[in-house]
Enzyme design. Structure first.
Site, PDB file in Angstrom:
ATOM      1  N   ASP A 177      33.227  39.641  35.857  1.00  0.00           N
ATOM      2  CA  ASP A 177      33.067  41.075  36.125  1.00  0.00           C
ATOM      3  C   ASP A 177      33.848  41.864  35.075  1.00  0.00           C
ATOM      4  OD1 ASP A 177      33.049  43.683  36.976  1.00  0.00           O
ATOM      5  OD2 ASP A 177      33.521  43.229  39.057  1.00  0.00           O
ATOM      6  N   HIS A 182      38.299  48.260  35.067  1.00  0.00           N
ATOM      7  CA  HIS A 182      39.371  47.294  35.277  1.00  0.00           C
ATOM      8  C   HIS A 182      40.206  47.035  34.025  1.00  0.00           C
ATOM      9  CE1 HIS A 182      37.526  46.612  39.116  1.00  0.00           C
ATOM     10  NE2 HIS A 182      36.407  46.216  38.568  1.00  0.00           N
TER      11      HIS A 182
END
Length: 270
Positions: A177, A182
């Site tokens: 991911d 992030h």
């Protein structure tokens, strides 16, 4: 108040998404264990000669499925949120090999201004279900679906600590991911966060390590897991893990000074 109807949301219920075979090796399983908090002394999680694959590794193998639904246009991927996750372990994952998975849309719940899409991934080794909260996709006259579980009452039977590392999101994104929120401060700012946030699935999986220790179990012996993502966790945060019950049937949550970050947790080990 008139709610705009969205008949297209209901039409996704039961939709077959795809069948895929994903391969991995021991290096991938070890990288995953390190990314969710295993240490160099956890030899049966990070050393190939003793390796036991963490069951939550399955969630990285199946991540393609919710992504596939979003790519088909079922909802606005820029506003959809990962609401909750469940995992049922049928058999231990092998150290390396290939896993064939089939994915479909399960229920589509009508929350009024939003819809919740369930993406179910099935294999010989696990069944995993993503619940995706999609603003603007509700109002189609469907059932609202289950309510949020009530918090356990009374003092927790066990309390532990979840310690995340400042570099944990940077490491976890290498498992698949790679969403920019992030790692990129600018991307995090666009969703109203002061800095990059930890992946929800990383937080959930990382919780199983201290939770197993609290319950006298091994994290690779996880057989059932579910939890709702209540608030973001930032890499470097420390949180409290609270559990009610025992290793065969425990409810849990994860809280920081600001409140719950994981709620409605349920885990079982053997």
């Amino acid at each position: 108040m008139t709610v705009t109807t969205s008949p297209s949301s209901a039409q996704w219920r039961g939709r077959e998404l795809d069948t895929r075979t994903i391969g991995y090796d021991e290096r991938d399983a070890i990288l995953y264990a390190l990314a969710v908090g295993a240490g160099a002394t956890d030899l049966d999680l990070v050393f190939e000669d003793r390796l036991r694959v963490l069951p939550t590794f399955a969630l990285t193998l199946a991540q393609w499925a919710p992504d596939a639904l979003g790519a088909l246009g079922a909802f606005d991927t820029s506003t959809a949120l990962h609401g909750s996750q469940s995992l049922e372990v049928l058999r231990p994952l092998p150290r390396s090999g290939e896993i064939t998975m089939s994915a479909r849309v399960g229920e589509v719940w009508d929350k009024g201004r939003a819809a919740v899409f369930e993406v179910v991934v099935e294999s010989d080794f696990f069944v995993a279900t993503w619940s995706l909260f999609a603003p603007g996709s509700g109002g189609f006259g469907g059932e609202r679906g289950p309510s949020t579980p009530a918090a356990p009452e009374g003092e927790a039977d066990a309390v532990g600590t979840l310690v995340t590392r400042p570099d944990q999101a940077a490491l976890y994104r290498l498992t698949g991911d790679r969403h920019h929120i992030h790692i990129d401060p600018a991307a995090a700012a666009r969703i109203g966060q002061p800095r990059p946030i930890l992946h929800g699935l990383c937080t959930l999986a990382a919780t199983t390590l201290p939770l197993a220790e609290m319950l006298g179990a091994h994290p690779a012996d996880l057989r059932r897991l579910e939890g709702r993502f209540a608030a973001p966790v930032f890499p470097g945060d420390t949180a409290q893990v609270r559990a009610w019950g025992d290793m065969r049937d425990a409810r849990f949550d994860v809280v920081t000074e600001a409140g719950a970050v994981l709620s409605g947790g349920h885990a079982a080990f053997v």
